[in-house]
Design a protein around this motif. Structure first.
Motif, PDB file in Angstrom:
ATOM      1  N   PRO A 129       0.810  -1.225   0.000  1.00  0.00           N
ATOM      2  CA  PRO A 129       0.000   0.000   0.000  1.00  0.00           C
ATOM      3  C   PRO A 129       0.841   1.272   0.000  1.00  0.00           C
ATOM      4  CG  PRO A 129      -0.871  -1.592   1.580  1.00  0.00           C
ATOM      5  CD  PRO A 129       0.447  -2.141   1.086  1.00  0.00           C
ATOM      6  N   GLU A 130       0.218   2.354  -0.380  1.00  0.00           N
ATOM      7  CA  GLU A 130       0.894   3.647  -0.506  1.00  0.00           C
ATOM      8  C   GLU A 130       1.529   4.075   0.807  1.00  0.00           C
ATOM      9  OE1 GLU A 130       2.425   6.522  -2.829  1.00  0.00           O
ATOM     10  OE2 GLU A 130       1.081   4.924  -3.543  1.00  0.00           O
ATOM     11  N   GLN A 131       0.896   3.764   1.945  1.00  0.00           N
ATOM     12  CA  GLN A 131       1.453   4.178   3.240  1.00  0.00           C
ATOM     13  C   GLN A 131       2.790   3.497   3.510  1.00  0.00           C
ATOM     14  OE1 GLN A 131      -1.916   2.880   5.566  1.00  0.00           O
ATOM     15  NE2 GLN A 131      -0.844   1.056   6.317  1.00  0.00           N
ATOM     16  N   ASP A 132       2.948   2.255   3.016  1.00  0.00           N
ATOM     17  CA  ASP A 132       4.220   1.558   3.195  1.00  0.00           C
ATOM     18  C   ASP A 132       5.292   2.143   2.276  1.00  0.00           C
ATOM     19  OD1 ASP A 132       3.241  -0.413   5.105  1.00  0.00           O
ATOM     20  OD2 ASP A 132       2.120  -1.234   3.433  1.00  0.00           O
ATOM     21  N   ARG A 146      14.961   5.929   2.557  1.00  0.00           N
ATOM     22  CA  ARG A 146      15.374   6.669   1.344  1.00  0.00           C
ATOM     23  C   ARG A 146      15.072   5.878   0.068  1.00  0.00           C
ATOM     24  NH1 ARG A 146      20.044   7.696   4.757  1.00  0.00           N
ATOM     25  NH2 ARG A 146      21.270   6.162   3.633  1.00  0.00           N
ATOM     26  N   GLU A 147      14.044   5.066   0.101  1.00  0.00           N
ATOM     27  CA  GLU A 147      13.738   4.188  -1.026  1.00  0.00           C
ATOM     28  C   GLU A 147      12.694   4.811  -1.956  1.00  0.00           C
ATOM     29  OE1 GLU A 147      11.789  -0.257  -1.900  1.00  0.00           O
ATOM     30  OE2 GLU A 147      12.380   0.314   0.131  1.00  0.00           O
ATOM     31  N   ASP A 148      13.029   4.856  -3.227  1.00  0.00           N
ATOM     32  CA  ASP A 148      12.027   5.157  -4.252  1.00  0.00           C
ATOM     33  C   ASP A 148      12.310   4.256  -5.452  1.00  0.00           C
ATOM     34  OD1 ASP A 148      14.112   6.304  -5.809  1.00  0.00           O
ATOM     35  OD2 ASP A 148      13.677   8.323  -5.074  1.00  0.00           O
ATOM     36  N   ASP A 149      11.475   4.326  -6.467  1.00  0.00           N
ATOM     37  CA  ASP A 149      11.604   3.395  -7.594  1.00  0.00           C
ATOM     38  C   ASP A 149      12.970   3.502  -8.259  1.00  0.00           C
ATOM     39  OD1 ASP A 149       9.035   2.612  -7.080  1.00  0.00           O
ATOM     40  OD2 ASP A 149       8.116   3.771  -8.701  1.00  0.00           O
ATOM     41  N   ASN A 150      13.483   4.719  -8.383  1.00  0.00           N
ATOM     42  CA  ASN A 150      14.738   4.937  -9.095  1.00  0.00           C
ATOM     43  C   ASN A 150      15.928   4.387  -8.303  1.00  0.00           C
ATOM     44  OD1 ASN A 150      16.316   6.083 -11.273  1.00  0.00           O
ATOM     45  ND2 ASN A 150      16.983   7.638  -9.794  1.00  0.00           N
ATOM     46  N   GLY A 162       2.845  -2.264  12.171  1.00  0.00           N
ATOM     47  CA  GLY A 162       3.460  -2.707  10.924  1.00  0.00           C
ATOM     48  C   GLY A 162       4.596  -3.691  11.109  1.00  0.00           C
ATOM     49  N   ARG A 163       5.135  -3.783  12.313  1.00  0.00           N
ATOM     50  CA  ARG A 163       6.292  -4.644  12.563  1.00  0.00           C
ATOM     51  C   ARG A 163       5.873  -6.081  12.834  1.00  0.00           C
ATOM     52  NH1 ARG A 163       8.491  -0.450  17.088  1.00  0.00           N
ATOM     53  NH2 ARG A 163       8.918   1.315  15.686  1.00  0.00           N
ATOM     54  N   CYS A 164       6.689  -7.002  12.362  1.00  0.00           N
ATOM     55  CA  CYS A 164       6.518  -8.408  12.706  1.00  0.00           C
ATOM     56  C   CYS A 164       6.965  -8.593  14.155  1.00  0.00           C
ATOM     57  CB  CYS A 164       7.357  -9.277  11.772  1.00  0.00           C
ATOM     58  SG  CYS A 164       7.312 -11.042  12.145  1.00  0.00           S
ATOM     59  N   ASP A 211      12.138 -12.478   3.544  1.00  0.00           N
ATOM     60  CA  ASP A 211      11.785 -12.052   2.183  1.00  0.00           C
ATOM     61  C   ASP A 211      10.507 -11.215   2.160  1.00  0.00           C
ATOM     62  OD1 ASP A 211      13.983 -13.205   1.033  1.00  0.00           O
ATOM     63  OD2 ASP A 211      12.918 -14.902   0.131  1.00  0.00           O
ATOM     64  N   ASP A 212       9.777 -11.199   3.257  1.00  0.00           N
ATOM     65  CA  ASP A 212       8.527 -10.445   3.347  1.00  0.00           C
ATOM     66  C   ASP A 212       8.834  -8.947   3.346  1.00  0.00           C
ATOM     67  OD1 ASP A 212       6.288  -8.988   4.586  1.00  0.00           O
ATOM     68  OD2 ASP A 212       5.438 -10.971   4.974  1.00  0.00           O
ATOM     69  N   GLU A 213       8.277  -8.226   2.383  1.00  0.00           N
ATOM     70  CA  GLU A 213       8.622  -6.806   2.245  1.00  0.00           C
ATOM     71  C   GLU A 213       8.090  -5.950   3.384  1.00  0.00           C
ATOM     72  OE1 GLU A 213       9.387  -5.185  -1.787  1.00  0.00           O
ATOM     73  OE2 GLU A 213       7.732  -6.530  -2.318  1.00  0.00           O
ATOM     74  N   MET A 214       6.975  -6.346   3.972  1.00  0.00           N
ATOM     75  CA  MET A 214       6.482  -5.622   5.147  1.00  0.00           C
ATOM     76  C   MET A 214       7.512  -5.715   6.276  1.00  0.00           C
ATOM     77  SD  MET A 214       3.445  -4.078   5.117  1.00  0.00           S
ATOM     78  CE  MET A 214       2.703  -4.266   6.744  1.00  0.00           C
ATOM     79  N   ASN A 215       8.086  -6.894   6.449  1.00  0.00           N
ATOM     80  CA  ASN A 215       9.104  -7.070   7.485  1.00  0.00           C
ATOM     81  C   ASN A 215      10.359  -6.282   7.162  1.00  0.00           C
ATOM     82  OD1 ASN A 215       7.256  -8.854   8.571  1.00  0.00           O
ATOM     83  ND2 ASN A 215       8.327 -10.690   7.869  1.00  0.00           N
ATOM     84  N   GLN A 216      10.752  -6.260   5.894  1.00  0.00           N
ATOM     85  CA  GLN A 216      11.945  -5.521   5.490  1.00  0.00           C
ATOM     86  C   GLN A 216      11.788  -4.025   5.751  1.00  0.00           C
ATOM     87  OE1 GLN A 216      12.606  -6.478   1.369  1.00  0.00           O
ATOM     88  NE2 GLN A 216      13.190  -8.603   1.783  1.00  0.00           N
TER      89      GLN A 216
END
Length: 317
Positions: free
Chosen positions: A16-19, A28-32, A121-123, A155-160
């Motif tokens: 989701p957008e909030q993540d 500092r993550e974006d698509d680029n 949001g955290r595991c 590997d779970d992106e929510m956890n990452q």
């Protein structure tokens, strides 16, 4: 190319957008930057003279990039350490098989399980020392069990992106648990956790701390970085922890809604879906020159305490 020789799948951010917003603000993550970083890491792995087999799929590499906030040099260094430590300590990090009788029994006892719901949001990883039998199992069993559990989640992106919270009931911790460990192993596993494991450790909560657990805590906590030490929280009883962790997400035995054994059963089903990928980690390989490997030297250095024995030599008041 990936470990299996397949072309890398193109990555798409599906959370989701909030993540996505949290990933940008905290990592500092974006698509680029993500696309460029993945490309740089794959090129580095491909050209690394010692790395013979390594996963290069996005979920694997993003473990390291997100842990290191998209510093490619730091992420690459952690990959190298991660691969090396698996070679140095195969009895800790290899054969992570949920069908292994010992590991299956420890899981079934309810020693370590991810809670069904998240903490902001955290595991949340919940452990109960009383459910680990120190007379039947070794410290290697304990570490390998932790390795299997965490590898199944990384590997779970929510956890990452959101990281991990730990809730530890130490009420059943005993001198028998302490006697499983050498001082060197305690120091080295702490180093592994904070320097070679691609996980964002956000909070570590301890309840029902007795004198035996306090002695281990006293020795191991100074080995942590200041940042991780500041995320350690000790409570006298379960009521105090409710100010930090929503009671309803904890096992029913601790004031929540779902019994611990029900959580265990669901996690066992999840582990079965991960079994093949966990066992495939044993194919990862880096050549190590033990005489000239800084990490090997670091793990083998003297403790500087005058003894190399176990916690049996320490007295607990």
């Amino acid at each position: 190319m990936g470990l299996g020789g397949k072309q890398e799948a193109e990555y798409t951010f599906t959370l989701p957008e909030q993540d996505k917003k949290i990933a940008l603000e905290e990592l500092r993550e974006d698509d680029n930057i993500r696309e460029q970083s993945l490309e740089q890491m794959r090129e580095w792995i491909d050209k690394h003279p010692a790395i013979k087999k390594c996963r290069t799929d996005a979920p694997f590499l993003l473990r390291f990039l997100r842990t290191k906030k998209f510093s490619v040099p730091l992420a690459c260094e952690m990959v190298e350490r991660y691969l090396t430590i698996r070679q140095i300590y195969p009895n800790w990090f290899r054969n992570l098989d949920c069908e292994d009788p010992d590991l299956a029994e420890i899981i079934n006892a309810g020693y370590l399980v991810p809670l069904l719901e998240r903490d902001n949001g955290r595991c949340v990883l919940f452990s109960c020392a009383a459910n680990f039998d120190p007379h039947k199992y070794t410290s290697a069993h304990m570490i390998r069990l932790h390795s299997m559990v965490t590898e199944s989640l990384m590997d779970d992106e929510m956890n990452q992106i959101h990281g991990y919270t730990y809730v530890n009931d130490e009420g059943g911790f005993s001198m028998a648990h302490i006697s499983l460990w050498s001082l060197r192993d305690i120091r080295n596993i702490v180093r592994c956790v904070q320097n070679t494991t691609p996980m964002r450790h956000k909070g570590n909560h301890f309840l029902n701390m007795n004198s035996s657990a306090a002695k281990l805590f006293e020795y191991s906590s100074p080995l942590l970085s200041e940042k991780l030490r500041n995320r350690l929280h000790v409570y006298k009883n379960a009521d105090e922890i409710f100010e930090q962790i929503d009671k309803k997400i904890l096992p029913k035995e601790y004031g929540g809604e779902v019994p611990l054994q029900e959580m265990v059963k669901k996690f066992q089903d999840f582990l079965k879906t991960k079994r093949e990928s966990l066992l495939a980690l044993d194919d990862l390989y880096i050549e190590i020159d033990e005489k000239n490997c800084p990490l090997v030297s670091e793990m083998n250095e003297e403790l500087g305490m005058g003894i190399e024995g176990s916690f049996k030599k320490l007295t607990v008041d």
